[in-house]
Design an enzyme around this catalytic site. Structure first.
Site, PDB file in Angstrom:
ATOM      1  N   ASP A   9     -23.973  44.028 -26.030  1.00  0.00           N
ATOM      2  CA  ASP A   9     -23.021  45.081 -26.038  1.00  0.00           C
ATOM      3  C   ASP A   9     -21.606  44.605 -24.943  1.00  0.00           C
ATOM      4  O   ASP A   9     -22.137  43.640 -24.342  1.00  0.00           O
ATOM      5  CB  ASP A   9     -23.308  46.267 -25.453  1.00  0.00           C
ATOM      6  CG  ASP A   9     -22.196  47.317 -25.316  1.00  0.00           C
ATOM      7  OD1 ASP A   9     -21.310  47.431 -26.349  1.00  0.00           O
ATOM      8  OD2 ASP A   9     -22.052  47.935 -24.311  1.00  0.00           O
ATOM      9  N   LEU A  10     -20.534  44.960 -25.331  1.00  0.00           N
ATOM     10  CA  LEU A  10     -19.329  44.061 -24.476  1.00  0.00           C
ATOM     11  C   LEU A  10     -18.967  44.991 -23.347  1.00  0.00           C
ATOM     12  O   LEU A  10     -19.291  44.851 -22.346  1.00  0.00           O
ATOM     13  CB  LEU A  10     -18.088  44.121 -25.353  1.00  0.00           C
ATOM     14  CG  LEU A  10     -16.944  43.703 -24.732  1.00  0.00           C
ATOM     15  CD1 LEU A  10     -17.132  41.888 -24.354  1.00  0.00           C
ATOM     16  CD2 LEU A  10     -15.495  43.666 -25.606  1.00  0.00           C
ATOM     17  N   ASP A  11     -18.481  46.301 -23.487  1.00  0.00           N
ATOM     18  CA  ASP A  11     -17.958  47.102 -22.309  1.00  0.00           C
ATOM     19  C   ASP A  11     -18.967  47.735 -21.613  1.00  0.00           C
ATOM     20  O   ASP A  11     -19.883  48.353 -22.153  1.00  0.00           O
ATOM     21  CB  ASP A  11     -16.998  48.314 -23.105  1.00  0.00           C
ATOM     22  CG  ASP A  11     -16.687  49.251 -21.786  1.00  0.00           C
ATOM     23  OD1 ASP A  11     -16.577  48.686 -20.775  1.00  0.00           O
ATOM     24  OD2 ASP A  11     -16.588  50.260 -22.074  1.00  0.00           O
ATOM     25  N   THR A  17     -14.552  47.112 -19.287  1.00  0.00           N
ATOM     26  CA  THR A  17     -13.235  47.697 -19.635  1.00  0.00           C
ATOM     27  C   THR A  17     -13.212  49.064 -19.699  1.00  0.00           C
ATOM     28  O   THR A  17     -12.070  49.630 -20.117  1.00  0.00           O
ATOM     29  CB  THR A  17     -13.119  47.139 -21.219  1.00  0.00           C
ATOM     30  OG1 THR A  17     -14.282  47.049 -21.811  1.00  0.00           O
ATOM     31  CG2 THR A  17     -12.506  45.545 -21.109  1.00  0.00           C
ATOM     32  N   LYS A  45     -18.152  56.051 -23.446  1.00  0.00           N
ATOM     33  CA  LYS A  45     -18.512  54.838 -23.467  1.00  0.00           C
ATOM     34  C   LYS A  45     -19.524  54.500 -24.764  1.00  0.00           C
ATOM     35  O   LYS A  45     -20.470  55.315 -25.219  1.00  0.00           O
ATOM     36  CB  LYS A  45     -19.501  54.498 -22.150  1.00  0.00           C
ATOM     37  CG  LYS A  45     -18.535  54.617 -20.772  1.00  0.00           C
ATOM     38  CD  LYS A  45     -19.549  54.255 -19.711  1.00  0.00           C
ATOM     39  CE  LYS A  45     -18.371  54.100 -18.460  1.00  0.00           C
ATOM     40  NZ  LYS A  45     -19.211  53.775 -16.970  1.00  0.00           N
ATOM     41  N   GLY A  46     -19.139  53.550 -25.260  1.00  0.00           N
ATOM     42  CA  GLY A  46     -19.931  53.125 -26.622  1.00  0.00           C
ATOM     43  C   GLY A  46     -19.491  53.984 -27.899  1.00  0.00           C
ATOM     44  O   GLY A  46     -19.944  53.716 -28.825  1.00  0.00           O
ATOM     45  N   ARG A  49     -13.242  54.285 -31.091  1.00  0.00           N
ATOM     46  CA  ARG A  49     -11.885  55.030 -30.748  1.00  0.00           C
ATOM     47  C   ARG A  49     -11.527  56.275 -31.236  1.00  0.00           C
ATOM     48  O   ARG A  49     -10.965  57.415 -30.680  1.00  0.00           O
ATOM     49  CB  ARG A  49     -10.833  53.856 -30.944  1.00  0.00           C
ATOM     50  CG  ARG A  49      -9.336  54.174 -30.425  1.00  0.00           C
ATOM     51  CD  ARG A  49      -8.440  53.129 -31.017  1.00  0.00           C
ATOM     52  NE  ARG A  49      -8.752  51.785 -30.894  1.00  0.00           N
ATOM     53  CZ  ARG A  49      -8.421  50.935 -31.360  1.00  0.00           C
ATOM     54  NH1 ARG A  49      -7.193  50.902 -32.319  1.00  0.00           N
ATOM     55  NH2 ARG A  49      -8.755  49.602 -31.450  1.00  0.00           N
ATOM     56  N   SER A 114     -20.636  45.165 -30.546  1.00  0.00           N
ATOM     57  CA  SER A 114     -19.829  46.207 -29.792  1.00  0.00           C
ATOM     58  C   SER A 114     -18.848  47.274 -30.537  1.00  0.00           C
ATOM     59  O   SER A 114     -18.833  46.981 -31.786  1.00  0.00           O
ATOM     60  CB  SER A 114     -18.642  45.261 -28.969  1.00  0.00           C
ATOM     61  OG  SER A 114     -17.690  46.128 -28.555  1.00  0.00           O
ATOM     62  N   ALA A 115     -18.739  48.525 -30.129  1.00  0.00           N
ATOM     63  CA  ALA A 115     -18.169  49.429 -31.150  1.00  0.00           C
ATOM     64  C   ALA A 115     -16.450  48.997 -31.019  1.00  0.00           C
ATOM     65  O   ALA A 115     -15.755  49.419 -31.594  1.00  0.00           O
ATOM     66  CB  ALA A 115     -18.145  50.812 -30.356  1.00  0.00           C
ATOM     67  N   SER A 116     -16.205  48.004 -30.028  1.00  0.00           N
ATOM     68  CA  SER A 116     -14.479  47.856 -29.797  1.00  0.00           C
ATOM     69  C   SER A 116     -14.248  46.933 -30.914  1.00  0.00           C
ATOM     70  O   SER A 116     -14.435  46.011 -31.296  1.00  0.00           O
ATOM     71  CB  SER A 116     -14.133  47.237 -28.520  1.00  0.00           C
ATOM     72  OG  SER A 116     -12.871  46.944 -28.296  1.00  0.00           O
ATOM     73  N   ASN A 118     -11.344  45.461 -30.252  1.00  0.00           N
ATOM     74  CA  ASN A 118     -10.656  44.482 -29.578  1.00  0.00           C
ATOM     75  C   ASN A 118     -11.408  43.536 -28.852  1.00  0.00           C
ATOM     76  O   ASN A 118     -11.275  42.673 -27.942  1.00  0.00           O
ATOM     77  CB  ASN A 118     -10.070  45.207 -28.307  1.00  0.00           C
ATOM     78  CG  ASN A 118      -8.732  46.281 -28.856  1.00  0.00           C
ATOM     79  OD1 ASN A 118      -7.867  45.547 -29.668  1.00  0.00           O
ATOM     80  ND2 ASN A 118      -8.965  47.319 -28.668  1.00  0.00           N
ATOM     81  N   LYS A 145     -22.782  53.682 -33.061  1.00  0.00           N
ATOM     82  CA  LYS A 145     -24.072  53.748 -32.359  1.00  0.00           C
ATOM     83  C   LYS A 145     -23.854  55.360 -32.128  1.00  0.00           C
ATOM     84  O   LYS A 145     -22.901  55.981 -31.814  1.00  0.00           O
ATOM     85  CB  LYS A 145     -24.003  53.064 -31.083  1.00  0.00           C
ATOM     86  CG  LYS A 145     -23.778  51.579 -31.168  1.00  0.00           C
ATOM     87  CD  LYS A 145     -23.294  50.930 -29.712  1.00  0.00           C
ATOM     88  CE  LYS A 145     -22.886  49.521 -29.938  1.00  0.00           C
ATOM     89  NZ  LYS A 145     -22.402  48.784 -28.595  1.00  0.00           N
ATOM     90  N   GLU A 169     -27.697  46.624 -23.506  1.00  0.00           N
ATOM     91  CA  GLU A 169     -26.785  47.904 -23.567  1.00  0.00           C
ATOM     92  C   GLU A 169     -26.565  48.604 -22.318  1.00  0.00           C
ATOM     93  O   GLU A 169     -27.510  48.952 -21.696  1.00  0.00           O
ATOM     94  CB  GLU A 169     -27.257  48.550 -24.825  1.00  0.00           C
ATOM     95  CG  GLU A 169     -26.747  48.667 -26.038  1.00  0.00           C
ATOM     96  CD  GLU A 169     -25.262  49.357 -26.004  1.00  0.00           C
ATOM     97  OE1 GLU A 169     -24.474  49.157 -27.032  1.00  0.00           O
ATOM     98  OE2 GLU A 169     -24.719  50.265 -24.943  1.00  0.00           O
ATOM     99  N   ASP A 170     -25.421  49.323 -22.068  1.00  0.00           N
ATOM    100  CA  ASP A 170     -25.296  50.076 -21.021  1.00  0.00           C
ATOM    101  C   ASP A 170     -25.055  51.485 -21.516  1.00  0.00           C
ATOM    102  O   ASP A 170     -25.025  52.572 -20.630  1.00  0.00           O
ATOM    103  CB  ASP A 170     -23.967  49.607 -20.215  1.00  0.00           C
ATOM    104  CG  ASP A 170     -22.589  50.074 -21.010  1.00  0.00           C
ATOM    105  OD1 ASP A 170     -22.595  49.687 -22.255  1.00  0.00           O
ATOM    106  OD2 ASP A 170     -21.733  50.981 -20.475  1.00  0.00           O
TER     107      ASP A 170
END
Ligand code: B16
Ligand code: MG
Length: 221
Positions: A9-11, A17, A45-46, A49, A114-116, A118, A145, A169-170
């Site tokens: 995962d990213l964020d 972020t 989180k996750g 947008r 990731s869900a982002s 960006n 997710k 994953e966070d």
């Protein structure tokens, strides 16, 4: 013997972020005349947008036309982009480079899940893009997710069966998505929150190379 695949995962896993998402959502909430707290930001989180804006408007009891909704989506993202514009390698979370290097040294295939939307520019800014064989992000998925879609697409691109993939994953929704995909879920964060994770570490500094070596062991079957 089957090779293992690794999905990050990213964020909250690679970079934090969430603080920038928070500032951008808070600015929009304030413009619309209500407060938005850091505790409420935890709900985001996750989460995609679009879904975040729906929740924000529910919190503020604001009803929107489609045109307003679309406008606020763009406005929030422009504010967010102005923050991430300034990101550099100093924002990488502790020991992430060590883990990525260790996996790469062992020739493990690595993907981002990731869900982002960006994700790619953020990885570029912090200098980690080259570690990733594939990027699966908010531009590639239709279901958020805890639906496992993002991780299943990543496994497919890596050419590794889902049951031989490991997900870092966070977010609780991300752990659920990994478990639904039959992958090995590794929580990064608070174990009392990330219930259901197969393994959990407060952060990567707690995860030693012996544990990674264990994850790398080729699978039978
Ligand atoms: P964007 P992740 C998620 O990233 C964030 O945790 C979440 O807060 C954000 O709304 C989502 O990305 C979408 O981000 O607005 O950049 O498309 O944890 O899935 O890496
Ligand atoms: Mg996350």
């Amino acid at each position: 013997m089957k090779q293992k695949g690794f999905i990050f995962d990213l964020d909250g896993v690679i970079v934090d972020t969430a603080k920038y998402h928070y500032l951008a959502w808070k600015k929009l909430a304030n413009e619309l005349g209500f407060e938005f707290t850091e505790e409420q930001n935890e709900l985001f989180k996750g989460v995609s947008r679009k879904r975040c804006l729906e929740i924000l408007l529910e919190i503020g009891k604001v009803t929107a036309t489609q045109a307003q909704f679309d406008y606020w989506m763009v406005e929030k993202n422009e504010d967010y982009l102005s923050y991430i514009e300034k990101m550099d390698a100093s924002e990488i979370l502790p020991d992430v480079p060590r883990v990525l290097k260790f996996l790469k040294q062992h020739r493990a295939p690595i993907a981002l899940g990731s869900a982002s939307k960006n994700a790619r520019p953020i990885l570029e800014k912090v200098g980690l893009l080259s570690y990733f064989d594939h990027i699966v992000d908010g531009n590639s998925v239709t279901k958020a997710k805890p639906d496992p879609e993002v991780f299943l697409i990543a496994a497919d691109l890596l050419g590794v069966a889902p049951k031989h993939c490991v997900v870092f994953e966070d977010a609780l929704a991300g752990i659920e998505a990994a478990n639904r995909a039959q992958m090995v879920s590794v929580g990064i964060g608070d174990a009392t929150v990330l219930t259901g994770a197969r393994h959990c570490f407060a952060n990567f500094t707690e995860m030693d190379n012996a544990f990674l070596q264990g994850l790398l062991q080729p699978a039978t079957g």
